[in-house]
Design a protein around this motif. Structure first.
Motif, PDB file in Angstrom:
ATOM      1  N   ALA A   1       0.835  -1.318   0.079  1.00  0.00           N
ATOM      2  CA  ALA A   1       0.007   0.100  -0.048  1.00  0.00           C
ATOM      3  C   ALA A   1       0.909   1.159   0.043  1.00  0.00           C
ATOM      4  CB  ALA A   1      -1.019  -0.054   1.230  1.00  0.00           C
ATOM      5  N   VAL A   2       2.002   1.253   0.897  1.00  0.00           N
ATOM      6  CA  VAL A   2       2.700   2.320   0.981  1.00  0.00           C
ATOM      7  C   VAL A   2       3.548   2.684  -0.460  1.00  0.00           C
ATOM      8  CG1 VAL A   2       5.048   3.287   1.802  1.00  0.00           C
ATOM      9  CG2 VAL A   2       3.279   2.260   3.427  1.00  0.00           C
TER      10      VAL A   2
ATOM     11  N   ALA B   1      -6.813   1.635  -1.477  1.00  0.00           N
ATOM     12  CA  ALA B   1      -7.878   1.447  -0.728  1.00  0.00           C
ATOM     13  C   ALA B   1      -8.239  -0.119  -0.594  1.00  0.00           C
ATOM     14  CB  ALA B   1      -9.075   1.964  -1.384  1.00  0.00           C
ATOM     15  N   LEU B   2      -8.066  -0.985  -1.477  1.00  0.00           N
ATOM     16  CA  LEU B   2      -8.239  -2.295  -1.769  1.00  0.00           C
ATOM     17  C   LEU B   2      -7.391  -3.129  -0.829  1.00  0.00           C
ATOM     18  CD1 LEU B   2      -9.776  -4.739  -2.577  1.00  0.00           C
ATOM     19  CD2 LEU B   2      -8.239  -4.833  -4.355  1.00  0.00           C
ATOM     20  N   LEU B   3      -6.071  -2.733  -0.518  1.00  0.00           N
ATOM     21  CA  LEU B   3      -4.834  -3.098   0.222  1.00  0.00           C
ATOM     22  C   LEU B   3      -5.235  -2.959   1.643  1.00  0.00           C
ATOM     23  CD1 LEU B   3      -1.716  -2.609  -1.954  1.00  0.00           C
ATOM     24  CD2 LEU B   3      -2.913  -4.633  -1.531  1.00  0.00           C
ATOM     25  N   VAL B   4      -5.547  -1.584   2.096  1.00  0.00           N
ATOM     26  CA  VAL B   4      -5.834  -1.160   3.316  1.00  0.00           C
ATOM     27  C   VAL B   4      -7.088  -1.914   3.740  1.00  0.00           C
ATOM     28  CG1 VAL B   4      -6.127   0.950   4.690  1.00  0.00           C
ATOM     29  CG2 VAL B   4      -4.629   0.970   2.776  1.00  0.00           C
TER      30      VAL B   4
ATOM     31  N   VAL C   1      -3.062  -7.737  -3.651  1.00  0.00           N
ATOM     32  CA  VAL C   1      -1.740  -8.171  -4.156  1.00  0.00           C
ATOM     33  C   VAL C   1      -1.514  -8.172  -5.650  1.00  0.00           C
ATOM     34  CG1 VAL C   1       0.065  -9.837  -3.749  1.00  0.00           C
ATOM     35  CG2 VAL C   1      -1.407  -9.579  -1.956  1.00  0.00           C
ATOM     36  N   GLY C   2      -2.261  -8.761  -6.297  1.00  0.00           N
ATOM     37  CA  GLY C   2      -2.247  -8.761  -7.597  1.00  0.00           C
ATOM     38  C   GLY C   2      -2.284  -7.631  -8.370  1.00  0.00           C
ATOM     39  N   PHE C   3      -3.177  -6.838  -7.882  1.00  0.00           N
ATOM     40  CA  PHE C   3      -3.185  -5.283  -8.639  1.00  0.00           C
ATOM     41  C   PHE C   3      -1.875  -4.501  -8.413  1.00  0.00           C
ATOM     42  CE2 PHE C   3      -7.799  -5.946  -8.887  1.00  0.00           C
ATOM     43  CZ  PHE C   3      -8.179  -5.693 -10.374  1.00  0.00           C
ATOM     44  N   ALA C   4      -1.340  -4.710  -7.015  1.00  0.00           N
ATOM     45  CA  ALA C   4      -0.220  -3.960  -6.513  1.00  0.00           C
ATOM     46  C   ALA C   4       1.090  -4.425  -7.421  1.00  0.00           C
ATOM     47  CB  ALA C   4      -0.012  -4.189  -5.193  1.00  0.00           C
ATOM     48  N   VAL C   5       1.150  -5.499  -7.707  1.00  0.00           N
ATOM     49  CA  VAL C   5       2.501  -5.851  -8.339  1.00  0.00           C
ATOM     50  C   VAL C   5       2.135  -5.886  -9.593  1.00  0.00           C
ATOM     51  CG1 VAL C   5       3.796  -8.180  -8.926  1.00  0.00           C
ATOM     52  CG2 VAL C   5       2.843  -7.951  -6.734  1.00  0.00           C
ATOM     53  N   GLY C   6       1.135  -5.711 -10.284  1.00  0.00           N
ATOM     54  CA  GLY C   6       0.764  -5.365 -11.576  1.00  0.00           C
ATOM     55  C   GLY C   6       1.350  -3.808 -11.912  1.00  0.00           C
TER      56      GLY C   6
END
Length: 609
Positions: free
Chosen positions: A17-18, A38-41, A190-195
Motif C-alpha cells: 500500500a505504501v 484502498a483495496l489493500l488497506v 496483491v495482484g493489482f499492486a504487483v501489476g
C-alpha cells in the motif's frame, strides 16, 4: 490459522500500500493506484476480525468490494473500457453503500450472494477480459496478468470450496473456515499492486494459462457433478453415483479442451502456444518438397501462428523471404539472429500485431525458439542452394570450355591444317614437275607442322598440364613459378620424391596454387612467397604464405577465393584464408586422398592377385 493469515496479510498489504501510494502521488496511473491502495488497506483492516462480526471489519469488506469492482473496469489507465462497465460499477458501489447504511442488513437477503455473480462475474469480469483481449497495449497486458491470475485463483478456490461444502452437506460460509476466505479475499489486492509496481517480476503467462485451464475445468466438473447428483436424487445411491460419474466422465475431455482453448486465447491470443507453433513449423518443413522454399515456410508460420502484421528473413539472397506487411521502417520492429553452429545465417525481422506497438515477452520467447529450430533447416536450404549454384556454374563452365575448345580448333588449328594441306599439295605438284620450289614448299610444310604441334600441345596443356603426368605435382608447381627475376621470389617447400596422387587431387591442387599465386602477384605487394606441399595420412596439405599487406576485404569473398574454395570442395576438401603469423596472408587447403583409388595402387592390387 486465523492469526497466521492476519499476520501474513499485514506484512504483505501495508508495504504494498505504501509503495502504491508513492506511485499514485507521482502521477503514474493515479486513479487505479489509489483504488489499489484502498483495496489493500481495507483488506488489511478486515482480517483483524476474521469472523467479520464487528462493524469496522464489515465496513472494510464493503470498501474492498467497491474498490475491487472499480479496479475491474478502470485498471490500468483509469478509463472505463468498455464504457458500459461504468453502470455495474456504480450499481455495486451503491449496493455496498446501502448495505453499510442499513447496518449490513442487506447481507441477509437471499439476492445478496447472487448480485455478486450478476455484477462481478458477468459484467465486470467479462468487461475486463474484453479490455485485456481487445483494447489493452502490450505493457497493459503484462500488468493485467497479475490481477487476472489472482482473481481467477480466488474465484476458482471459492467455487470449489462451495461445491465441496455442498457435497458434504456443510455451509460454505462456516466460520471455522473463515481463514481460507480471508486469505483468498486479499489475493486480488496483491495482484493489482504487483501489476502496478513490478509486472515483470516473474513471467506469469504459464501460471495464468494453467490456472485458467485447470481451475475452470475443475470448477465446471464440480458444478456438473453437483447438478447431476441433485437432479438424480430420486434414484438409489448406487445408480445415482454411477450415473453422475458417467455424465462427468463423458464431458471431462471436451470440457478440458474448451478450457484449454479459452486459456490460450485469453493469455496468448491466436495459436501462440510454443509447442504448437514449433509443431506447425515442423509440419510445414516436413511437407516441403523444394528446400528452397524453407524461408517462405518459416515467415508464413511466424505470421500465421502469432498473428503478426508482417515478418521477413534477411540474409543472403537464398535465405530471404517476406510475409504480410512490409517490415521496413515499421514501428516496433524487432530483429532476431538465426545462427547455426556459431555462424550467423541471417536474421528474422518481425512487426507486432495490428494495433500493437510492441511484442510481448511470450512472443519474444516463442520467436527465439523458432529461430533456434529454423536454423538447421535454413542451413540445409543454403547448402542445397549452393549445390544448385555450383552445378549451374559447372554447367556454364563446361559449356564455356567446350566453346573455347571449338574456337581453338576452328579458328586456330583448322586454318593451320588447311594451310598445311595446301602446302603438301604444292610439294606434291612441284616434285612431280621437278620444280625447284618443291624444297621451299617442303620447308614451309615442316614449319607449319611444328606450329600445329605446338598449338595442339597448348590445347592439351590447358585441359591437363602434361607435366603433372610426366613429373608430378611439385614439378608442375615449380614450372609455373619459374620466372627469372620475378617479384616476389617464390620458394617451394615439398618432399624431394615424387608424390603419387589421384589425378583429380593433383589438378585441383595445381589450380589452387595457381590462383593463390596470381593473387599474390596482383595484390600482396610481397617480396617472398612460400608454397608448402605436404602429405599426411590420407590428406594433401597445401600452404601459400606471403609477407605482403594481407588479404584485402574486397577480395575476401571475391571470385578468386570462391574459385579456390570450390576447387577444394569438388574433391571433398577445405580451404581457408587469413593473416599469416608474421604478417601477410596464408592460404591453407586440405584435400583428402581417400575415396579415389590411385592408378598405381590399382595396378599393384591386380598384380598381387
Amino acid at each position: 490459522m486465523d492469526l497466521a493469515v492476519t499476520v501474513v496479510t499485514q506484512v504483505v498489504n501495508w508495504p504494498l500500500a505504501v509503495l502504491t501510494a508513492r506511485r499514485a502521488a507521482s502521477g503514474r496511473a493515479p486513479f487505479a493506484s489509489w483504488a489499489t491502495v484502498a483495496l489493500l488497506v481495507s483488506g488489511a483492516v478486515a482480517v483483524w476480525d476474521p469472523a467479520s462480526t464487528l462493524t469496522f471489519s464489515r465496513a472494510a469488506v464493503a470498501v474492498s468490494n467497491a474498490s475491487l469492482a472499480l479496479l475491474f473496469t478502470v485498471y490500468l489507465d483509469g478509463r472505463f473500457v468498455p464504457r458500459w462497465t461504468i453502470v455495474p460499477v456504480v450499481i455495486e458501489i451503491a449496493v455496498q453503500a446501502a448495505d453499510v447504511a442499513s447496518g449490513f442488513a442487506l447481507e441477509s437477503r437471499l439476492w445478496w450472494p447472487m448480485h455478486f455473480v450478476a455484477i462481478w462475474a458477468v459484467l465486470i469480469v467479462g468487461g475486463q477480459v474484453h479490455r485485456y483481449r481487445s483494447r489493452s497495449s502490450v505493457d497493459e497486458r503484462e500488468r493485467t496478468r497479475w490481477p487476472l491470475l489472482t482473481i481467477v485463483l480466488m474465484v476458482v478456490a471459492f467455487s470449489l470450496w462451495s461445491f465441496v461444502a455442498l457435497g458434504l452437506g456443510a455451509v460454505a460460509t462456516d466460520r471455522s473456515q473463515s481463514w481460507l476466505a480471508n486469505l483468498l479475499f486479499v489475493l486480488p489486492g496483491v495482484g493489482f499492486a504487483v501489476g502496478l509496481l513490478a509486472p515483470r517480476l516473474l513471467r506469469v503467462d504459464r501460471a495464468l494459462r494453467w490456472t485458467i485451464t485447470w481451475g475452470l475445468w475443475s470448477t465446471a466438473m464440480s458444478a456438473l457433478a453437483w447438478a447431476a447428483s441433485t437432479a438424480l436424487l430420486a434414484l438409489p445411491a448406487a445408480p445415482r453415483s454411477w450415473s453422475t460419474a458417467a455424465i462427468v466422465g463423458a464431458t471431462a475431455l471436451p470440457a478440458l479442451w474448451a478450457t484449454r482453448r479459452m486459456a490460450e486465447l485469453t493469455v496468448y491470443g491466436r495459436r501462440p502456444d510454443p509447442g504448437r507453433t514449433l509443431e506447425e513449423l515442423g509440419n510445414r518443413l516436413a511437407a516441403t518438397v523444394d528446400p528452397r522454399t524453407v524461408p517462405v515456410d518459416i515467415v508464413a508460420t511466424v505470421t500465421s501462428s502469432l498473428g503478426l502484421a508482417g515478418a521477413a528473413l534477411r540474409g543472403v539472397p537464398a535465405l530471404s523471404a517476406t510475409a504480410g506487411a512490409s517490415v521496413e521502417a515499421s514501428e516496433g520492429r524487432m530483429e532476431y539472429p538465426i545462427r547455426y553452429q556459431g555462424e550467423r545465417l541471417g536474421h528474422l525481422v518481425v512487426i507486432p500485431r495490428p494495433g500493437e506497438s510492441a511484442l510481448t515477452a511470450h512472443d519474444r520467447a516463442v520467436l527465439t525458439q523458432i529461430c533456434g529450430q529454423a536454423a538447421p533447416a535454413l542451413h540445409s536450404a543454403r547448402v542445397v542452394r549452393d549445390l544448385i549454384d555450383a552445378r549451374s556454374r559447372l554447367v556454364f563452365a563446361r559449356e564455356e570450355e567446350r566453346k573455347r575448345l571449338r574456337r581453338d580448333l576452328h579458328d586456330d588449328l583448322a586454318p593451320t591444317f588447311a594451310g598445311l594441306g595446301l602446302t603438301a599439295a604444292a610439294v606434291e605438284t612441284f616434285s612431280r614437275l621437278g620444280d625447284e620450289r618443291a624444297a621451299e614448299a617442303a620447308a614451309r610444310l615442316v614449319v607449319g607442322l611444328g606450329a600445329a604441334t605446338r598449338q595442339l600441345r597448348d590445347v592439351a596443356y590447358d585441359l591437363r598440364p602434361p607435366v603433372l603426368d610426366d613429373r608430378g605435382l611439385v614439378a608442375a608447381i615449380e614450372e609455373r613459378l619459374s620466372a627469372p627475376g620475378s617479384v616476389p621470389v617464390f620458394r617451394v617447400d615439398a618432399p624431394p620424391e615424387r608424390l603419387e596422387l589421384p589425378a583429380a587431387v593433383e589438378s585441383a591442387a595445381l589450380r589452387i596454387v595457381q590462383e593463390a599465386v596470381t593473387n599474390v602477384r596482383r595484390h600482396a605487394a610481397a617480396s617472398v612467397c612460400v608454397v608448402t606441399v605436404a602429405v599426411d595420412p590420407g590428406m594433401l596439405r597445401l600452404g601459400i604464405a606471403d609477407d605482403g599487406v594481407g588479404i584485402p576485404d574486397r577480395l575476401a569473398g571475391g571470385i578468386g577465393m570462391r574459385s579456390m574454395t570450390e576447387r577444394a570442395g569438388e574433391v571433398g576438401g577445405e580451404l581457408s584464408a587469413g593473416p599469416a603469423p608474421g604478417g601477410g596472408t596464408l592460404v591453407r587447403a586440405s584435400l583428402p586422398l581417400t575415396g579415389v583409388p590411385l592408378p598405381e595402387a590399382t595396378a599393384l592390387a591386380g598384380e598381387a592377385t
